[in-house]
Design a protein around this motif. Structure first.
Motif, PDB file in Angstrom:
ATOM      1  N   ASN A  84       0.763  -1.342   0.229  1.00  0.00           N
ATOM      2  CA  ASN A  84       0.038  -0.149   0.142  1.00  0.00           C
ATOM      3  C   ASN A  84       0.967   1.192   0.039  1.00  0.00           C
ATOM      4  O   ASN A  84       0.300   2.271  -0.315  1.00  0.00           O
ATOM      5  N   TYR A 108      -5.126   4.243  -6.983  1.00  0.00           N
ATOM      6  CA  TYR A 108      -5.559   2.975  -6.909  1.00  0.00           C
ATOM      7  C   TYR A 108      -6.416   2.758  -8.136  1.00  0.00           C
ATOM      8  O   TYR A 108      -6.396   1.675  -8.923  1.00  0.00           O
ATOM      9  N   VAL A 278      -4.662   3.737   4.955  1.00  0.00           N
ATOM     10  CA  VAL A 278      -4.519   2.858   3.977  1.00  0.00           C
ATOM     11  C   VAL A 278      -5.263   3.343   2.754  1.00  0.00           C
ATOM     12  O   VAL A 278      -5.004   4.181   1.815  1.00  0.00           O
TER      13      VAL A 278
END
Length: 315
Positions: A84, A108, A278
């Motif tokens: 991450n 992401y 995260v």
């Protein structure tokens, strides 16, 4: 480079032990020693990170990690490095939490776009056209009627040409490299569409994928290999093959365990408290309540000295 009193003695011992086993006469780059620190050399993903920012290295060392600096190179290695963290940057902690969270989700999304978009396009166009809206399907049919090659071959050829132009731009002098990349992309793309060799939708897919791959530059190597792999799988087995390959890649990533700390923590093994940095970046009033130590992450096999570790406190 490590911070005494913060780094776990067991972690430090493991790193020194692996460094002592290196048998290389000359080390010209920090990348020479990276494979010796990886526990899973056959994995596409590495448990060793790198940075050229001193502030990033200091932040990681303050979390109990170890940095390795090779004389004459601008990059420092960081061990252990979590998956991450490829989507994090030190600038995130200088922005407001809501904007840093937005940027993190954007990274992401770009990562998944750069890997799956060409494969999904080939799979849907070849095996599952019913999933496309009627208007988009008509446009795809019109563009593909004039091209002599199947979608999978088109995607492989154009991405191969793109990688050639990228390498040419990198290896040539900077003043010429950008011109070669931009002019080559415009001329080749327009000529290929005009000649009926490649469809217009494929050029758009390639452009979006290429731009997305630069959003997470530290993962460019696995992204490139996985992109070609998913194009082949999507062209041969459709969405079912892509789904099966995705689970295989996820299992390969979960197997990465650098120096006894899972690379996928805190997502798996899951820790709700540790997820505050995260997918979302909480404010400093929350992050500063407890110091992070890498040996205290969920799933860590590294022993800690004195009391319970952070993961135990969180649960």
């Amino acid at each position: 480079v490590y911070l005494r009193g913060t780094v776990a003695p067991e972690l430090l011992r493991k790193v020194k032990e692996r460094l002592s086993k290196i048998r290389i006469d000359v080390v010209l780059e920090s990348g020479y020693i990276q494979p010796f620190l990886d526990a899973k050399p056959l994995s596409l993903f590495s448990g060793v990170g790198y940075t050229e920012r001193p502030d990033t290295l200091c932040a990681k060392v303050a979390e109990g990690r170890i940095g390795l600096i090779v004389d004459g190179t601008p990059y420092a290695l960081i061990v252990p490095y979590l998956f991450n963290e490829h989507f994090q940057s030190l600038d995130d902690y200088a922005h407001r939490p809501y904007y840093a969270t937005f940027i993190r989700w954007l990274k992401y999304a770009a990562f998944f776009f750069s890997i799956f978009l060409p494969g999904f396009y080939v799979a849907i166009g070849s095996f599952h056209p019913e999933l496309l809206p009627a208007t988009l399907l008509n446009s795809l049919i019109v563009s593909e009627e004039t091209t002599p090659f199947p979608l999978m071959f088109e995607a492989l050829v154009i991405f191969f040409i793109y990688e050639i132009m990228r390498e040419a731009g990198l290896r040539m002098p900077q003043s010429v490299g950008h011109a070669v990349s931009i002019v080559g992309a415009l001329v080749i793309g327009d000529a290929a569409v005009s000649a009926g060799i490649i469809g217009t939708p494929m050029v758009i897919v390639v452009a979006v994928t290429a731009i997305s791959s630069f959003v997470v530059p530290t993962l460019y190597e696995p992204i490139t290999i996985l992109r070609f792999a998913f194009i082949l799988i999507g062209g041969m087995f459709g969405i079912f093959g892509i789904s099966a390959a995705f689970f295989a890649v996820a299992a390969n990533l979960c197997a990465v365990n650098p120096l006894g700390i899972p690379a996928t923590t805190p997502a798996t093994p899951f820790s709700l408290y540790s997820m505050r940095d995260v997918l979302f970046r909480w404010g400093w009033k929350t992050l500063a309540q407890e110091d992070l130590r890498v040996q205290g992450l969920t799933g860590s096999d590294i022993s800690t000295q004195g009391g319970k570790n952070n993961a135990d406190k969180a649960t």
